[in-house]
Design a protein around this motif. Structure first.
Motif, PDB file in Angstrom:
ATOM      1  N   PRO A  59       0.832  -1.216   0.000  1.00  0.00           N
ATOM      2  CA  PRO A  59       0.000   0.000   0.000  1.00  0.00           C
ATOM      3  C   PRO A  59       0.863   1.262   0.000  1.00  0.00           C
ATOM      4  N   ALA A  60       0.431   2.264  -0.745  1.00  0.00           N
ATOM      5  CA  ALA A  60       1.209   3.495  -0.874  1.00  0.00           C
ATOM      6  C   ALA A  60       1.309   4.251   0.438  1.00  0.00           C
ATOM      7  N   ASN A  61       0.383   4.013   1.369  1.00  0.00           N
ATOM      8  CA  ASN A  61       0.387   4.730   2.646  1.00  0.00           C
ATOM      9  C   ASN A  61       1.131   3.964   3.743  1.00  0.00           C
ATOM     10  N   ARG A  83       8.009   3.602  -5.298  1.00  0.00           N
ATOM     11  CA  ARG A  83       8.422   4.559  -4.287  1.00  0.00           C
ATOM     12  C   ARG A  83       7.427   4.559  -3.125  1.00  0.00           C
ATOM     13  N   LEU A  84       7.953   4.484  -1.889  1.00  0.00           N
ATOM     14  CA  LEU A  84       7.124   4.507  -0.683  1.00  0.00           C
ATOM     15  C   LEU A  84       7.540   5.724   0.147  1.00  0.00           C
ATOM     16  N   ASP A  85       6.878   6.836  -0.095  1.00  0.00           N
ATOM     17  CA  ASP A  85       7.275   8.092   0.535  1.00  0.00           C
ATOM     18  C   ASP A  85       6.950   8.133   2.024  1.00  0.00           C
ATOM     19  N   HIS A  86       5.997   7.330   2.465  1.00  0.00           N
ATOM     20  CA  HIS A  86       5.564   7.391   3.860  1.00  0.00           C
ATOM     21  C   HIS A  86       6.255   6.346   4.752  1.00  0.00           C
ATOM     22  N   LEU A 108      12.990   4.431  -0.772  1.00  0.00           N
ATOM     23  CA  LEU A 108      12.491   4.677   0.584  1.00  0.00           C
ATOM     24  C   LEU A 108      13.138   5.960   1.108  1.00  0.00           C
ATOM     25  N   PRO A 109      12.754   7.106   0.599  1.00  0.00           N
ATOM     26  CA  PRO A 109      13.467   8.351   0.903  1.00  0.00           C
ATOM     27  C   PRO A 109      13.334   8.819   2.345  1.00  0.00           C
ATOM     28  N   ASN A 110      12.291   8.378   3.051  1.00  0.00           N
ATOM     29  CA  ASN A 110      12.065   8.845   4.413  1.00  0.00           C
ATOM     30  C   ASN A 110      12.306   7.753   5.457  1.00  0.00           C
ATOM     31  N   LEU A 111      13.038   6.719   5.076  1.00  0.00           N
ATOM     32  CA  LEU A 111      13.329   5.633   6.008  1.00  0.00           C
ATOM     33  C   LEU A 111      14.150   6.163   7.180  1.00  0.00           C
ATOM     34  N   ALA A 112      13.655   5.935   8.408  1.00  0.00           N
ATOM     35  CA  ALA A 112      14.314   6.443   9.617  1.00  0.00           C
ATOM     36  C   ALA A 112      14.837   5.330  10.516  1.00  0.00           C
TER      37      ALA A 112
END
Length: 370
Positions: A59-61, A83-86, A108-112
């Motif tokens: 899921p995109a979210n 791409r999974l921005d969330h 995964l640009p926002n992977l923390a």
């Protein structure tokens, strides 16, 4: 006059065409919950499903993804094709993973938070994360089991693209010795867990300025003076040292002094001596400087020399006894010959003594000589 319409052909409606195109677009972009996985409020769980790859349709979210307890040996740039921005939390523990290739987390640009614990990582590309990544926590606990390849894997930290990393877990690995400057590029690192990693020493300059350092259950015997001095320069540092086999001799004097004068070691009350035997299980905080002794150089040399001399003499004795045993018959015959020769010689002396003691026999002997 309006042109005549062909009654057999259907009428084309522009609105219907646009609706169909919109439905097709939505259908192509729709990413539902993967088969056999559980999805709820942005969290996707694909645990213990014997998967050999990351599920493609996510899921995109999605904000948290758990793909644990599977058999995913290898991840690369195709593992997350969309791409999974969330997505901020990714858990890939217990997959027997061996290779993390370049571009694996590119989408995964926002992977923390990234959990790769309980794997068998042999190669970790320094290009696995994007240059502008936002990674704050990395867990590699129980993932580095091949000591000969550990330094190669740890080279991942040398690349200056983990500027936001604050927490790093390297516990339960076969590290032995940390490579020089391995954490230099981790400018934001505050918490480092090196517990139960078979470390035998911590060299000066190896660690960055930290807030929490876990060194429990390693093979540390003492801490170098330069390392303790470096720790003292960081008053906010909190260190855990329990579970190490501390050798209470003259080399640990600096450590004992530091423990008694500082509150940086949070478990100092639980640190005890492992040897020598006379001081075993004695708390380090109760050890007096006069009890921390080392053998002098000359004493050690003499002790070693005495042991070596004793071994040589014992070996000579064994060889001598072996020679006697192998030549016992010849030695016995030689002893008998010596005994007979001594007996004949003594009988000659006895005969001469008898002649010299009797004047008659002496005159007879003189006349017979004449």
């Amino acid at each position: 006059m309006r042109p005549h319409q062909d009654q057999g052909r259907p009428h084309k409606k522009p609105g219907m065409t646009r609706l169909l195109l919109l439905l097709l677009t939505l259908a192509s972009s729709c990413r539902c919950c993967p088969d056999r996985c559980l999805c709820s409020s942005g969290t996707v769980r694909c645990q213990d499903l014997d998967l050999d790859a990351i599920p493609r349709s996510l899921p995109a979210n999605t904000t948290s993804l758990f793909v644990t307890g599977n058999r995913i040996f290898h991840i690369n740039e195709t593992s997350f094709p969309a791409r999974l921005d969330h997505l901020t939390d990714l858990y890939l523990s217990g997959n027997e993973m061996q290779h993390v290739d370049a571009g694996a987390f590119r989408n995964l640009p926002n992977l923390a938070r990234l959990d790769l614990s309980d794997n068998r990582i042999l190669n970790f590309s320094d290009r696995a994360l994007p240059d502008d990544n936002k990674l704050k926590l990395l867990n590699l606990s129980s993932s580095l089991h091949n000591h000969s390849l550990t330094e190669k894997v740890l080279d991942f930290f040398l690349r200056e693209n983990l500027l936001r990393l604050t927490t790093l877990d390297l516990s339960h690995n076969d590290l032995l010795i940390l490579p020089d400057g391995i954490f230099t590029a981790l400018s934001s690192l505050a918490t480092l867990n090196l517990g139960n990693s078979s470390l035998i020493t911590i060299q000066n300059g190896t660690l960055p300025p930290l807030r929490d350092l876990d060194l429990r259950d390693n093979d540390l015997k003492d801490l170098p003076h330069a390392t303790i001095a470096e720790f003292r320069l960081n008053p906010d540092l909190r260190v855990q040292l329990m579970g190490n086999a501390w050798r209470c001799n003259c080399f640990i004097d600096d450590l004992v002094t530091w423990l008694k004068s500082s509150t940086q070691v949070v478990d100092s009350d639980n640190l005890t001596c492992a040897d020598p035997e006379a001081m075993r299980n004695r708390p380090l905080l109760e050890v007096l400087p006069s009890q921390l002794k080392c053998l002098g150089n000359m004493e050690g040399v003499l002790e070693t020399s005495y042991v070596f001399l004793g071994l040589v003499l014992a070996l000579i004795g064994v060889i001598f006894l072996l020679v006697l045993y192998l030549n016992r018959k010849g030695i016995k015959k030689w002893i008998y010959n010596i005994r007979d020769a001594c007996r004949d010689h003594m009988e000659g002396y006895h005969y001469r003594y008898e002649i010299n003691s009797d004047p008659r026999l002496a005159n007879l002997s003189i006349n017979s000589d004449v």
